[in-house]
Design an enzyme around this catalytic site. Structure first.
Site, PDB file in Angstrom:
ATOM      1  N   GLU A 316       0.829  -1.203   0.000  1.00 21.88           N
ATOM      2  CA  GLU A 316       0.000   0.000   0.000  1.00 21.88           C
ATOM      3  C   GLU A 316       0.867   1.258   0.000  1.00 21.88           C
ATOM      4  OE1 GLU A 316      -2.952   0.238   3.112  1.00 21.88           O
ATOM      5  OE2 GLU A 316      -3.829   2.036   2.211  1.00 21.88           O
ATOM      6  N   LYS A 337      -7.711   1.546  11.511  1.00 16.77           N
ATOM      7  CA  LYS A 337      -8.045   0.180  11.945  1.00 16.77           C
ATOM      8  C   LYS A 337      -7.311  -0.172  13.234  1.00 16.77           C
ATOM      9  CE  LYS A 337      -9.347  -2.079   7.562  1.00 16.77           C
ATOM     10  NZ  LYS A 337      -9.063  -1.074   6.500  1.00 16.77           N
ATOM     11  N   PHE A 402      -9.383  -8.778  -0.536  1.00 20.78           N
ATOM     12  CA  PHE A 402      -9.096 -10.117  -1.036  1.00 20.78           C
ATOM     13  C   PHE A 402      -9.865 -10.278  -2.342  1.00 20.78           C
ATOM     14  CE2 PHE A 402      -7.893 -12.769   2.977  1.00 20.78           C
ATOM     15  CZ  PHE A 402      -6.740 -12.023   3.106  1.00 20.78           C
TER      16      PHE A 402
END
Lengths: 418, 78
Positions: A316, A337, A402
């Site tokens: 990322e 997160k 995913f």
């Protein structure tokens, strides 16, 4: 891309901290983690993992008994978040006239009503029952949340769900955005909800060896994106929703505008189910900037996907360095997160809210527990303590799922209410 | 348990309907029993009394109709 401007007039969530939206943002800014150790009494082996739950959420109190009783927990969380966003937008639950025939819902959920089906399996295989309640079908269907939102708010336009793993609700918001921008729908309610504590789901994630492990004391700091000592991702449950509204429609009714949604890009890595690729993320970031008519230099903050896995984090940051070039070093990036966990299909919507709040309040919530940076994640301005009184013009939030599906949303600050 | 008590308990636990509102003359629709909830109620009844109703059963309109139906099926069984 030209079209109608899209205002964000409502923000709503079920907070893992139990309070309202302002409380949620204040706790993120304070670096207060909502992650705790989750222990269950499941057979054959209880769950024992760090998790971000919503223990204060009382579906009956929030929705009333008749409604709560015909909804699985993912749909309860979704409907509660949708109601909160709707109320925040100043829209009445019951329409005045027939004005909502083109208003719609786009929802995101990775798991849908998995818990309802799981209860069915338990009843049949563990509890010796030989038949299931007829409500099981409507409790378990993946479109239960969007369907009930449309029914409760009398929305007569499109009502759909998107299942794209961790990008589900980012894609839901993006697709809703396009419908408002094109003039097809004056108002879209977009968001997502998920309950990854479904037993077989949580155990499957455990088997993939990507989850952080922790005990009671270490659980709150167990999700450490971009850190050298990261231990994996931490799942969480929740619901989050945004009201996207045609700008002129919002202005005409005097609505408060939290921010402007200006761009959306989505791509697929088309290479591997679980190993993310820099090229696919770069294409998604560039597509979003182009869609928004923004350049890298216009972006003052990125709410990263940042799940705290060694496979995901460096890729990322690599993609951000590639897209932002010289500006990357000055690009504020945080992965919240670390505080609210990974809500799978609800993650994109929750982080979209965090991003809009950052722009609206000029306050960036940090990546918590980031003491020593993984050198592979260097090259951007990692926000490790809350930054307040910032002058932020525009921001991105990314979801990299995913399956290789990538979705990025771009928001712009509303300097003065129109 | 008698049929009326079963219906009262069901409507209280699922819909939050006060038991004193569940009287023979009350229509089930007015108490919040839609077609889905009717399926649940029938399911609960079958479960408690250990019988299976035929699929072409005509839906009762009032609490009294429902009670009469339950009693009839229950007596046919025993």
């Amino acid at each position: 891309m030209t079209g109608r401007r899209v205002a964000i007039t409502g923000l709503g969530l079920v907070s893992p901290y139990g309070g309202n939206l302002a409380d949620f943002h204040a706790r993120l800014l304070a670096g207060e983690s909502a992650i705790r150790l989750l222990r269950t009494d499941d057979l054959p082996r209880p769950l024992n993992m760090p998790f971000a739950a919503c223990p204060g959420f009382d579906a009956e109190a929030s929705l009333g008994r008749p409604l709560a009783g015909v909804l699985d927990r993912f749909a309860q969380l979704g409907l509660a978040a949708a109601f909160a966003a709707w109320d925040d937008a100043g829209l009445p639950r019951t329409p005045q006239a027939n004005e909502r025939e083109r208003w719609g819902v786009a929802w995101g959920t990775a798991l849908g009503g998995t818990m309802a089906y799981e209860k069915g399996y338990r009843d049949l295989w563990q509890n010796g029952r030989e038949r299931l309640s007829p409500l099981s079908v409507v409790l378990g269907m993946n479109n239960a949340a969007n369907a009930q939102i449309s029914i409760q708010l009398r929305l007569g336009g499109v009502s759909m769900s998107h299942t794209v793993a961790c990008a589900s609700s980012s894609i839901a918001i993006g697709e809703a955005f396009r419908r408002v921008r094109s003039g097809e729908a004056p108002i879209m309610l977009a968001g997502g909800s998920d309950t990854p504590q479904a037993y077989a789901v949580a155990r499957a994630w455990e088997a993939l060896r990507v989850l952080a492990s922790a005990d009671e004391a270490s659980a709150p700091a167990s999700c450490r994106p971009f850190a050298l000592d990261r231990g994996g991702l931490v799942l969480g449950e929740g619901g989050a929703a945004l009201v996207l509204e045609d700008w002129e429609h919002a202005v005409a009714r005097g609505a408060f505008i939290h921010g402007e949604l200006v761009g959306y890009g989505t791509t697929c890595d088309h290479s591997h189910l679980v190993r993310p690729a820099v090229a696919g993320q770069v294409r998604a970031l560039n597509a979003t900037l182009a869609d928004a008519g923004l350049t890298p230099a216009d972006i003052d903050y990125v709410n990263a996907h940042g799940t705290a896995t060694p496979e995901g984090d460096p890729v990322e940051i690599d993609a951000l360095r590639t897209v932002f070039g010289d500006h990357a070093k000055r690009l504020a990036v945080s992965a919240t997160k670390s505080l609210h966990g990974h809500l799978l299909g609800a993650a994109g919507a929750l982080e979209a809210i965090v991003t809009v709040l950052a722009l609206r309040d000029g306050a960036i919530a940090p990546t918590a527990h980031l003491k020593e940076l993984d050198p592979a994640c260097a090259g951007v301005d990692h926000v490790t303590e809350a930054r307040r009184n910032q002058s932020l013009r525009a921001a991105l939030t990314s979801s990299f799922a995913f399956g290789g599906s990538n979705a990025v949303l771009a928001f712009r600050t509303v300097a003065d209410q129109p | 348990m008698d049929s009326l008590t079963l219906i009262r308990e069901f409507l209280d636990s699922r819909l939050g309907v006060a038991p004193d509102k569940v009287v023979p003359d009350a229509t089930l629709a007015a108490l919040g029993v839609d077609s889905l909830m009717m399926l649940e109620l029938v399911f609960e009844f079958e479960d408690r009394f250990g019988i299976t109703l035929t699929k072409d059963l005509k839906s009762p309109k009032t609490v009294g109709d429902m009670v009469a139906l339950m009693e009839r099926l229950h007596s046919e069984k025993s």
